[in-house]
Design a protein around this motif. Sequence first.
Motif, PDB file in Angstrom:
ATOM      1  N   PHE A   4      23.211 -49.871  32.430  1.00 34.90           N
ATOM      2  CA  PHE A   4      22.619 -49.214  31.264  1.00 34.90           C
ATOM      3  C   PHE A   4      21.096 -49.214  31.333  1.00 34.90           C
ATOM      4  O   PHE A   4      20.440 -48.388  30.701  1.00 34.90           O
ATOM      5  CB  PHE A   4      23.037 -49.933  29.973  1.00 34.90           C
ATOM      6  CG  PHE A   4      24.496 -49.806  29.619  1.00 34.90           C
ATOM      7  CD1 PHE A   4      25.272 -48.771  30.106  1.00 34.90           C
ATOM      8  CD2 PHE A   4      25.077 -50.740  28.769  1.00 34.90           C
ATOM      9  CE1 PHE A   4      26.616 -48.663  29.771  1.00 34.90           C
ATOM     10  CE2 PHE A   4      26.416 -50.632  28.420  1.00 34.90           C
ATOM     11  CZ  PHE A   4      27.184 -49.589  28.917  1.00 34.90           C
ATOM     12  N   TRP A  31      21.692 -42.639  33.012  1.00 36.54           N
ATOM     13  CA  TRP A  31      21.861 -41.790  31.830  1.00 36.54           C
ATOM     14  C   TRP A  31      21.787 -40.311  32.197  1.00 36.54           C
ATOM     15  O   TRP A  31      22.531 -39.490  31.646  1.00 36.54           O
ATOM     16  CB  TRP A  31      20.831 -42.161  30.766  1.00 36.54           C
ATOM     17  CG  TRP A  31      21.088 -43.530  30.243  1.00 36.54           C
ATOM     18  CD1 TRP A  31      20.403 -44.673  30.543  1.00 36.54           C
ATOM     19  CD2 TRP A  31      22.160 -43.923  29.380  1.00 36.54           C
ATOM     20  NE1 TRP A  31      20.968 -45.747  29.910  1.00 36.54           N
ATOM     21  CE2 TRP A  31      22.039 -45.326  29.189  1.00 36.54           C
ATOM     22  CE3 TRP A  31      23.185 -43.240  28.745  1.00 36.54           C
ATOM     23  CZ2 TRP A  31      22.924 -46.038  28.386  1.00 36.54           C
ATOM     24  CZ3 TRP A  31      24.070 -43.947  27.943  1.00 36.54           C
ATOM     25  CH2 TRP A  31      23.930 -45.339  27.770  1.00 36.54           C
ATOM     26  N   LYS A  34      24.816 -37.627  31.732  1.00 31.04           N
ATOM     27  CA  LYS A  34      24.617 -36.329  31.080  1.00 31.04           C
ATOM     28  C   LYS A  34      25.105 -35.194  31.980  1.00 31.04           C
ATOM     29  O   LYS A  34      25.810 -34.284  31.517  1.00 31.04           O
ATOM     30  CB  LYS A  34      23.144 -36.127  30.736  1.00 31.04           C
ATOM     31  CG  LYS A  34      22.841 -34.793  30.044  1.00 31.04           C
ATOM     32  CD  LYS A  34      21.374 -34.638  29.750  1.00 31.04           C
ATOM     33  CE  LYS A  34      21.119 -33.312  29.018  1.00 31.04           C
ATOM     34  NZ  LYS A  34      21.584 -32.133  29.765  1.00 31.04           N
ATOM     35  N   SER A  80      23.565 -48.317  23.634  1.00 31.88           N
ATOM     36  CA  SER A  80      24.175 -47.723  24.818  1.00 31.88           C
ATOM     37  C   SER A  80      25.562 -47.177  24.505  1.00 31.88           C
ATOM     38  O   SER A  80      25.925 -46.062  24.923  1.00 31.88           O
ATOM     39  CB  SER A  80      24.255 -48.756  25.946  1.00 31.88           C
ATOM     40  OG  SER A  80      22.961 -49.163  26.352  1.00 31.88           O
ATOM     41  N   ARG A  91      25.146 -44.116  22.460  1.00 30.85           N
ATOM     42  CA  ARG A  91      24.600 -43.021  23.264  1.00 30.85           C
ATOM     43  C   ARG A  91      25.695 -42.352  24.092  1.00 30.85           C
ATOM     44  O   ARG A  91      25.766 -41.117  24.168  1.00 30.85           O
ATOM     45  CB  ARG A  91      23.499 -43.566  24.173  1.00 30.85           C
ATOM     46  CG  ARG A  91      22.690 -42.518  24.905  1.00 30.85           C
ATOM     47  CD  ARG A  91      21.525 -43.183  25.624  1.00 30.85           C
ATOM     48  NE  ARG A  91      20.741 -42.225  26.383  1.00 30.85           N
ATOM     49  CZ  ARG A  91      19.665 -42.558  27.113  1.00 30.85           C
ATOM     50  NH1 ARG A  91      19.269 -43.827  27.176  1.00 30.85           N
ATOM     51  NH2 ARG A  91      18.998 -41.625  27.777  1.00 30.85           N
ATOM     52  N   ILE A  92      26.564 -43.156  24.708  1.00 28.89           N
ATOM     53  CA  ILE A  92      27.683 -42.603  25.482  1.00 28.89           C
ATOM     54  C   ILE A  92      28.629 -41.834  24.565  1.00 28.89           C
ATOM     55  O   ILE A  92      29.085 -40.733  24.886  1.00 28.89           O
ATOM     56  CB  ILE A  92      28.435 -43.725  26.230  1.00 28.89           C
ATOM     57  CG1 ILE A  92      27.523 -44.351  27.289  1.00 28.89           C
ATOM     58  CG2 ILE A  92      29.704 -43.182  26.890  1.00 28.89           C
ATOM     59  CD1 ILE A  92      28.082 -45.611  27.909  1.00 28.89           C
TER      60      ILE A  92
END
Length: 234
Positions: free
Chosen positions: A83, A89, A93, A125, A128-129
Motif C-alpha cells: 500500500f 495504486w 487503477k 487504503s 480507496r480500493i
Amino acid sequence: MYEWHNVFQPIYQVDKYLNLKVDHYEMLLRDKNGKFPVDDFFRIIGTEEDNQQWIQCEARALQKVFALHPNIHVNLNIEPVQFAHPSVWEFLKQTYDKYGQKVIIEITERQLQAGSIGSKYFDRSFQRIHNMGFKIALDDVDSGGNSFSFVSHHLDQICIIKLSLLIFDGVSTETMIKFIDAWVAFAKEKHLDVVLEAIRTKEIAQRYAGNNHIYQQGYFWKKGLELKDMPKDK
C-alpha cells in the motif's frame, strides 16, 4: 529479473452432490521451480523500485489470462506493505480500468510486515480500493492480522472472507468444525461470502457443500493450474 509466473487455483461452488462449478480463480505467484518465491518476493516488495518486478509479472499474467478466458474472475493478492508504493495504486487503477470487477483484490494477513503503516493508513487504503470499484476479499481470517475485530472493522469494504484450514492442523476435526461454523455464522449475519481454503478431506468438503455462500478451494479439489491447462470458457 526473476523468472516468475502465475498459476490459477480454482475456487468452486460445490452442490450437495459434490458437483463442481468454478466460480473464480486465485492467482498464485510461482518461480521457475513451481514454488512460491518466498525470500525473493518479500525482499523485492519492500521498495518502490524493486516492487516494479511484481507489478510487471502480475500485469502480464492478467493480460494473458483474460485474453484466453475473458469471462472468468480472478483474485489478485496484495500484501499490506505494498500500500505504501504509489505505483501499486496506479497499477490497481489501470487494472480496474481494463478488467473492472473481473479482478477481486485479496488482501493478505501479513500486516506485521507492513512496517510503519498504521491503522489509519489501512483504513484509507481499504476505502480507496473499495472506491475504485473492486470487490475485496480478506485472506486467512483468524490468522495473522486479519482477526475477528479487524474483519468487523472493515465490514463496509469487504465482501469475502477466506478461512485457511491449515491453521487447524494439530486440532481435532470436531474442534476445527466449530471454528468454521462460527465464522460461517458470522459471515451469514453480515452478508459475506466465505471461501474455505486448503480443503483436504471429503468429510469437510461434504459438510459445507450445497451452500451458495460457501466456496471451496484446496488440493482435495485441484492444485493451481498453469495457464495452458485451464479449461476453456463455456
